[in-house]
Design a protein around this motif. Structure first.
Motif, short mmCIF file in Angstrom:
data_model
loop_
_atom_site.label_atom_id
_atom_site.label_comp_id
_atom_site.label_asym_id
_atom_site.label_seq_id
_atom_site.Cartn_x
_atom_site.Cartn_y
_atom_site.Cartn_z
N ASP A 20 55.50 34.89 36.42
CA ASP A 20 55.18 36.00 35.52
C ASP A 20 53.68 35.93 35.23
N VAL A 21 52.98 36.94 35.71
CA VAL A 21 51.53 36.96 35.56
C VAL A 21 51.09 38.37 35.17
N ASP A 22 50.25 38.42 34.19
CA ASP A 22 49.73 39.69 33.71
C ASP A 22 48.22 39.58 33.73
N ILE A 23 47.56 40.42 34.48
CA ILE A 23 46.10 40.33 34.54
C ILE A 23 45.51 41.66 34.11
N HIS A 24 44.68 41.59 33.09
CA HIS A 24 44.14 42.82 32.51
C HIS A 24 42.88 43.24 33.23
N SER A 25 42.57 44.50 33.06
CA SER A 25 41.35 45.03 33.65
C SER A 25 40.13 44.28 33.12
N GLY A 26 39.27 43.84 34.01
CA GLY A 26 38.06 43.13 33.62
C GLY A 26 38.25 41.64 33.42
N GLU A 27 39.48 41.18 33.54
CA GLU A 27 39.74 39.75 33.33
C GLU A 27 39.42 38.95 34.59
N VAL A 28 38.94 37.73 34.39
CA VAL A 28 38.68 36.81 35.50
C VAL A 28 39.64 35.64 35.35
N VAL A 29 40.56 35.52 36.31
CA VAL A 29 41.59 34.48 36.24
C VAL A 29 41.42 33.56 37.43
N CYS A 30 41.23 32.27 37.17
CA CYS A 30 41.18 31.29 38.25
C CYS A 30 42.54 30.64 38.39
N VAL A 31 42.95 30.44 39.63
CA VAL A 31 44.22 29.78 39.93
C VAL A 31 43.91 28.45 40.59
N ILE A 32 44.37 27.37 39.97
CA ILE A 32 44.14 26.03 40.52
C ILE A 32 45.48 25.36 40.75
#
Ligand code: ADP
Ligand code: MG
Length: 239
Positions: A20-32
């Motif tokens: 379950d992932v929600d990414i908003h406009s303008g957000e920077v999400v790093c996945v490690i």
């Protein structure tokens, strides 16, 4: 972009076990996370390079689970940059960047060229417009690959270990391009082993292991005060 209960299996091998992932406009999400945990598969599901096995993914208003979705159109809104650059070797730098907008008839040649020049300038390579990829360093090639993805004016950019194949001295110049993009408000999902970058640039960090999101939070939370043993264990190994 929203994934709900996202599952992906290759035959009997379940690689994503309900994300379950929600990414908003303008957000920077790093996945490690460790190698094999499903990070690349997750990114590939976001632009339907993989068919998902369960759950839903909605990107930019497009429901990727809908069999009628127009994949070409979806992919025009999502830029992706891989570890290996895959530039067309027989084309010049600027031709590489112009190709997709011209082929998809999003722009005529003249405006595609102007836009490509602007993007090459943005990644610091305006003077290389007529070079062939073979004449560029790895870092320069990767910056061209980023300009090429940006040429379609995407709403979201996905990066899969964009610096992992580079010689160490070229990592910084590519990360700087990502940093600038982030500052400019681009929505970004960045799979990376560069923990310093993740810490500095992310709004949120997701730690994946074994097909699950084990933990997520702000960089301060995840790096400074990890709650899960697996997160702590991973960070102890890489930091
Ligand atoms: P990561 O990017 O975190 O290293 P991947 O998403 O590449 O992880 O891989 C997760 C798991 O899925 C690994 O066990 C890998 O071997 C498996 N996998 C990835 N792609 C395929 C494929 N096309 N066919 C079969 N197994 C795959
Ligand atoms: Mg990977």
């Amino acid at each position: 972009m929203r994934a709900t209960g996202l599952k992906k299996a290759f035959g009997d091998l379940e690689v994503l076990k309900g994300l379950d992932v929600d990414i908003h406009s303008g957000e920077v999400v790093c996945v490690i996370g460790p190698s094999g945990s499903g990070k690349s598969t997750f990114l590939r599901c976001l632009n339907k390079l993989e068919d998902i096995t369960g759950g839903t993914v909605v990107v930019d208003g497009f429901d990727l689970t809908n069999p009628k979705v127009d994949l070409d159109e979806v992919r025009q809104h999502i830029g992706m940059v891989f570890q290996h650059f895959n530039l067309f070797p027989h084309m010049s730098v600027i031709e590489n960047v112009m190709l997709a907008p011209v082929e998809t008839k999003r722009a005529d040649k003249k405006s595609a060229r102007e836009n490509a020049l602007r993007l090459l300038d943005q990644v610091g390579l305006a003077e290389k417009e007529n070079a062939k990829p073979a004449q560029l360093s790895g870092g320069q090639k990767q910056r061209v690959a980023i300009a090429r993805a940006l040429a379609m004016n995407p709403d979201i950019m996905l990066f899969d270990e964009a610096t992992s194949a580079l010689d160490p001295e070229m990592v910084g110049e590519v990360l700087q391009v990502l940093r600038d993009l982030a500052k400019g408000g681009m929505t970004m999902v960045v799979v990376t082993h560069e923990m310093g970058f993740a810490r500095e640039v992310s709004d949120r960090v997701i730690f994946m292991a074994d097909g699950y999101i084990v933990e997520e939070g702000t960089p301060e939370q995840l790096f400074g005060d990890p709650q899960n043993d697996r997160t702590r264990d991973f960070l102890n190994k890489v930091l």
